[in-house]
Design a protein around this motif. Structure first.
Motif, short mmCIF file in Angstrom:
data_model
loop_
_atom_site.label_atom_id
_atom_site.label_comp_id
_atom_site.label_asym_id
_atom_site.label_seq_id
_atom_site.Cartn_x
_atom_site.Cartn_y
_atom_site.Cartn_z
N UNK A 225 34.99 34.04 51.59
CA UNK A 225 34.58 34.57 50.29
C UNK A 225 34.58 36.09 50.26
N UNK A 226 34.59 36.72 51.43
CA UNK A 226 34.67 38.18 51.49
C UNK A 226 36.09 38.69 51.29
N UNK A 227 37.07 37.79 51.34
CA UNK A 227 38.48 38.18 51.24
C UNK A 227 39.22 37.19 50.36
N UNK A 228 39.04 37.31 49.07
CA UNK A 228 39.62 36.37 48.11
C UNK A 228 40.93 36.94 47.54
N UNK A 229 41.96 36.10 47.50
CA UNK A 229 43.24 36.51 46.94
C UNK A 229 43.13 36.61 45.41
N UNK A 230 44.16 37.17 44.79
CA UNK A 230 44.16 37.25 43.33
C UNK A 230 44.15 35.86 42.72
N UNK A 231 44.87 34.93 43.34
CA UNK A 231 44.89 33.56 42.82
C UNK A 231 43.50 32.95 42.92
N UNK A 232 42.85 33.12 44.06
CA UNK A 232 41.50 32.57 44.24
C UNK A 232 40.52 33.20 43.26
N UNK A 233 40.63 34.49 43.04
CA UNK A 233 39.75 35.15 42.06
C UNK A 233 39.99 34.61 40.66
N UNK A 234 41.25 34.31 40.34
CA UNK A 234 41.57 33.76 39.03
C UNK A 234 40.95 32.37 38.86
N UNK A 235 41.10 31.52 39.88
CA UNK A 235 40.53 30.18 39.83
C UNK A 235 39.01 30.26 39.66
N UNK A 236 38.38 31.13 40.43
CA UNK A 236 36.93 31.30 40.34
C UNK A 236 36.51 31.72 38.94
N UNK A 237 37.22 32.71 38.38
CA UNK A 237 36.88 33.20 37.05
C UNK A 237 36.99 32.11 36.00
N UNK A 238 38.08 31.34 36.03
CA UNK A 238 38.29 30.30 35.02
C UNK A 238 37.22 29.20 35.13
#
Length: 290
Positions: A225-238
């Motif tokens: 969770x300290x190193x989230x990719x752009x894709x992972x950040x997008x999934x989290x946001x949605x």
């Protein structure tokens, strides 16, 4: 080194302790949460973590199905003896925890029907098939595995997330957005019914159902969770936009983060996608380095 005893300790650690990155993410969510009910719920979850670690009690009554992933370098070997030790150590760890008795008695049909009842001994619960990870594996979480590496990662996978998990085909239509959007839609629906949020959902995208699920499981071990990719950040946001919140109370924190692991693909109109909406006590992971 007493490998069996060290494996037992790893199983207990996975069941009673959480990683620093998840604890940090939870504390951050508490600070940012403005929904009173959600904030209270997150604080109680944090207290549950502290009690489990301080007392050695399991994080959850559902102590989970053990899984193992062996990370191996080219100079190391896996023997039948080591595989037996893994099974023995897992059984010992489940007994010493102690885990909840969940192993079903009987033959093939009786196990499906659960007509013979359960073994009282927690250690009778057999682990899932062991996965291997080498430097040749190609995926988002590809490892820079040194020649002398031999690590065994242990996961405890609870039943609730398995009920809400899904592995199925997606017609990609030459669009990554379509594939990841479908995975997000699946997770959004499953998180509504999971109950045990906030989650750290995991996504694996591969060529076969086995491969997609293996990629998903490896993401749980290697994700951070300290190193989230752009894709992972997008999934989290949605997913946080759904407003489901902790335990369904609403608020900003439906998920603390996400793991997305994309492997090799084949010339085809479909991608196989595996999603798992982990509950708030997961990921339960511990690693033994040999």
């Amino acid at each position: 080194m007493d490998i069996v005893n060290e494996i037992s300790k790893s199983i207990i650690k996975a069941s009673t302790c959480l990683s620093d990155d998840k604890l940090k993410a939870l504390k951050k969510a508490i600070d940012l949460e403005t929904n009173e009910n959600a904030s209270w719920c997150l604080s109680q979850i944090l207290e549950n973590y502290k009690v489990a670690e301080n007392t050695g009690f399991p994080l959850c009554d559902d102590t989970g199905i053990p899984h193992a992933i062996i990370e191996i370098g080219e100079n190391r070997q896996i023997t039948g003896g080591l595989l037996n030790q893994i099974h023995e150590g897992i059984a010992l760890g489940l007994d010493n925890l102690p885990a909840r008795p969940m192993a079903v008695k009987g033959d093939e049909i009786e196990r499906i029907e659960q007509s013979k009842g359960l073994y009282e001994n927690p250690g009778m619960l057999k682990p899932a098939s062991i996965l291997l990870d080498t430097i040749n594996d190609e995926s988002t979480y590809k490892r820079d595995i040194s020649p002398d590496t031999l690590n065994i990662h242990f996961l405890l996978e609870g039943g609730g997330p398995e009920i809400r998990a899904k592995t199925f085909r997606v017609y990609h239509q030459r669009s990554f957005d379509n594939v990841i959007g479908t995975a997000i839609d699946w997770l959004g629906e499953s998180l509504k019914m999971l109950g045990c949020t906030p989650s750290i959902p995991s996504i694996g995208i591969g060529r076969t159902h086995f491969e997609a699920t293996a990629l998903m499981l490896k993401s749980i071990v290697y994700g951070n969770l300290d190193n989230q990719s752009e894709i992972e950040q997008f999934v989290t946001s949605k997913l946080n936009e759904t407003g489901i919140g902790p335990l369904g109370f609403g608020g900003k924190t439906t998920v603390l983060g996400s793991y997305v692991n994309i492997g090799n693909q084949r010339a085809s109109g479909v991608r196989i996608v595996s999603v798992r909406p982990s509950c708030f006590v997961e990921p339960r992971v511990a690693t033994l380095k040999l």
